[in-house]
Write a protein that holds these residues in place. Structure first.
Motif, PDB file in Angstrom:
ATOM      1  N   GLU A 112      83.109  32.738   9.786  1.00  0.00           N
ATOM      2  CA  GLU A 112      82.063  32.051  10.524  1.00  0.00           C
ATOM      3  C   GLU A 112      82.639  31.341  11.751  1.00  0.00           C
ATOM      4  O   GLU A 112      82.028  31.332  12.822  1.00  0.00           O
ATOM      5  N   GLU A 113      83.821  30.750  11.600  1.00  0.00           N
ATOM      6  CA  GLU A 113      84.463  30.092  12.740  1.00  0.00           C
ATOM      7  C   GLU A 113      84.828  31.105  13.830  1.00  0.00           C
ATOM      8  O   GLU A 113      84.671  30.830  15.017  1.00  0.00           O
ATOM      9  N   ARG A 114      85.289  32.281  13.406  1.00  0.00           N
ATOM     10  CA  ARG A 114      85.628  33.313  14.382  1.00  0.00           C
ATOM     11  C   ARG A 114      84.382  33.798  15.121  1.00  0.00           C
ATOM     12  O   ARG A 114      84.418  34.070  16.322  1.00  0.00           O
ATOM     13  N   ARG A 115      83.264  33.894  14.395  1.00  0.00           N
ATOM     14  CA  ARG A 115      82.024  34.383  14.997  1.00  0.00           C
ATOM     15  C   ARG A 115      81.539  33.442  16.098  1.00  0.00           C
ATOM     16  O   ARG A 115      80.924  33.895  17.079  1.00  0.00           O
ATOM     17  N   LYS A 116      81.796  32.147  15.968  1.00  0.00           N
ATOM     18  CA  LYS A 116      81.307  31.152  16.914  1.00  0.00           C
ATOM     19  C   LYS A 116      82.212  30.972  18.126  1.00  0.00           C
ATOM     20  O   LYS A 116      81.865  30.252  19.063  1.00  0.00           O
ATOM     21  N   LEU A 117      83.377  31.623  18.115  1.00  0.00           N
ATOM     22  CA  LEU A 117      84.282  31.494  19.249  1.00  0.00           C
ATOM     23  C   LEU A 117      83.670  32.112  20.504  1.00  0.00           C
ATOM     24  O   LEU A 117      82.956  33.105  20.429  1.00  0.00           O
ATOM     25  N   PRO A 118      83.949  31.543  21.668  1.00  0.00           N
ATOM     26  CA  PRO A 118      83.423  32.128  22.917  1.00  0.00           C
ATOM     27  C   PRO A 118      84.129  33.436  23.247  1.00  0.00           C
ATOM     28  O   PRO A 118      85.216  33.718  22.739  1.00  0.00           O
ATOM     29  N   GLN A 119      83.508  34.228  24.126  1.00  0.00           N
ATOM     30  CA  GLN A 119      84.128  35.472  24.592  1.00  0.00           C
ATOM     31  C   GLN A 119      85.265  35.108  25.558  1.00  0.00           C
ATOM     32  O   GLN A 119      85.019  34.556  26.626  1.00  0.00           O
ATOM     33  N   PRO A 120      86.530  35.396  25.192  1.00  0.00           N
ATOM     34  CA  PRO A 120      87.645  34.988  26.059  1.00  0.00           C
ATOM     35  C   PRO A 120      87.982  36.001  27.148  1.00  0.00           C
ATOM     36  O   PRO A 120      88.754  35.692  28.052  1.00  0.00           O
ATOM     37  N   PHE A 121      87.397  37.214  27.064  1.00  0.00           N
ATOM     38  CA  PHE A 121      87.802  38.286  27.971  1.00  0.00           C
ATOM     39  C   PHE A 121      86.767  38.529  29.060  1.00  0.00           C
ATOM     40  O   PHE A 121      85.579  38.258  28.898  1.00  0.00           O
ATOM     41  N   GLU A 122      87.263  39.084  30.156  1.00  0.00           N
ATOM     42  CA  GLU A 122      86.397  39.459  31.273  1.00  0.00           C
ATOM     43  C   GLU A 122      86.939  40.740  31.887  1.00  0.00           C
ATOM     44  O   GLU A 122      88.153  40.900  32.045  1.00  0.00           O
ATOM     45  N   ALA A 123      86.049  41.664  32.189  1.00  0.00           N
ATOM     46  CA  ALA A 123      86.439  42.899  32.870  1.00  0.00           C
ATOM     47  C   ALA A 123      86.300  42.710  34.368  1.00  0.00           C
ATOM     48  O   ALA A 123      85.276  42.222  34.847  1.00  0.00           O
ATOM     49  N   VAL A 124      87.346  43.075  35.097  1.00  0.00           N
ATOM     50  CA  VAL A 124      87.329  42.964  36.556  1.00  0.00           C
ATOM     51  C   VAL A 124      86.830  44.300  37.113  1.00  0.00           C
ATOM     52  O   VAL A 124      87.538  45.306  37.080  1.00  0.00           O
TER      53      VAL A 124
END
Length: 265
Positions: free
Chosen positions: A197-209
């Motif tokens: 559940e804690e992992r599910r609530k983490l923000p998206q850390p990645f971004e595609a350039v």
């Protein structure tokens, strides 16, 4: 076997002797012509002495075909794990060499935190062999993308071990490696220390350039522990237009073993 009288002479004089990447003991490696794409077993015979090579084994059965989660019994049939039975991961294919334990774990840690170039070369050759064998009978990816490091961690470490592992994979497949497409904007806590559940609530850390429209991506990581990081990276690439994402890692952690990475400060 040596391919010429020169190789035979070098062998007789001990000039082909090298040191084992794992134990540092001298040994005479198996001979392969320059430029050969080695199978995982051949890579072990080239980089490791016979005793250490026996301790690094490829997992060929007893794992989930969708995420690589190892079963308790090594020679069990490959069947879906409980998580993948409920929700399949975003990648199409998951490739890995072995379970994150024993000597393989030691070599990953030596490459990742000890900066061992020899260990990095070996791990890259292992994964290149796994991917080359798989894509003999499957459509080649358009591009190889390594898992990125957060800029602060990259400054501390001085290199991205996933990029170094990805280079021989891309060379073996004859496709480009791009380390400028996927970036990590947020530094997260080690996810092996969090519950689901804690992992599910983490923000998206990645971004595609930029866009990846129509590209078949092979995403490379060193170790898969909880799947959460790989899933977020694959989701990001698919949202950027990739037609398909495959994932390949050197080692897959097991919930049944003790081979998880230590928490980082």
């Amino acid at each position: 076997m040596p391919s010429s009288w020169a190789e035979s002479l070098f062998s007789a004089l001990g000039l082909r002797e090298k040191r084992c990447v794992a134990c540092r003991e001298p040994f005479e490696p198996a001979f392969f012509p320059r430029g050969t794409v080695l199978s995982p077993e051949e890579a072990a015979a080239f980089f490791l002495c016979p005793q250490c090579a026996e301790r690094v084994r490829r997992r060929t059965s007893g794992f989930c075909p969708y995420c690589g989660e190892p079963s308790v019994v090594e020679d069990a049939p490959c069947t879906s794990c409980s998580e993948c039975m409920v929700h399949l991961p975003p990648w199409s294919e998951f490739l890995f060499f072995g379970v994150y334990e024993g000597l393989l774990r030691d070599l990953v840690l030596r490459a990742k935190f000890g900066g061992s170039l020899a260990a990095l070369d070996f791990l890259g050759a292992l994964l290149a062999g796994v991917c080359a064998l798989h894509y003999e009978a499957a459509p080649l990816p358009s591009v190889v993308i390594p898992m990125p490091l957060y800029v602060g961690r990259l400054r501390e470490r001085g290199f991205n071990q996933c990029l170094e592992i990805a280079r021989p994979v891309a060379k073996a497949l004859g496709v480009p490696v791009r380390a400028d497409i996927l970036v990590k904007r947020v530094s997260l806590s080690p996810q092996a220390m969090l519950d689901r559940e804690e992992r599910r609530k983490l923000p998206q850390p990645f971004e595609a350039v930029g866009r990846l429209d129509g590209l078949h991506v092979l995403l490379i990581d060193d170790v898969c522990t909880t799947k959460a990081t790989l899933q977020r990276a694959a989701d990001c690439l698919l949202r950027a237009g990739a037609s398909r994402v495959d994932a390949a890692v050197v080692a897959r952690s097991s919930r049944h073993g003790t081979g998880r990475e230590p928490a980082l400060p």
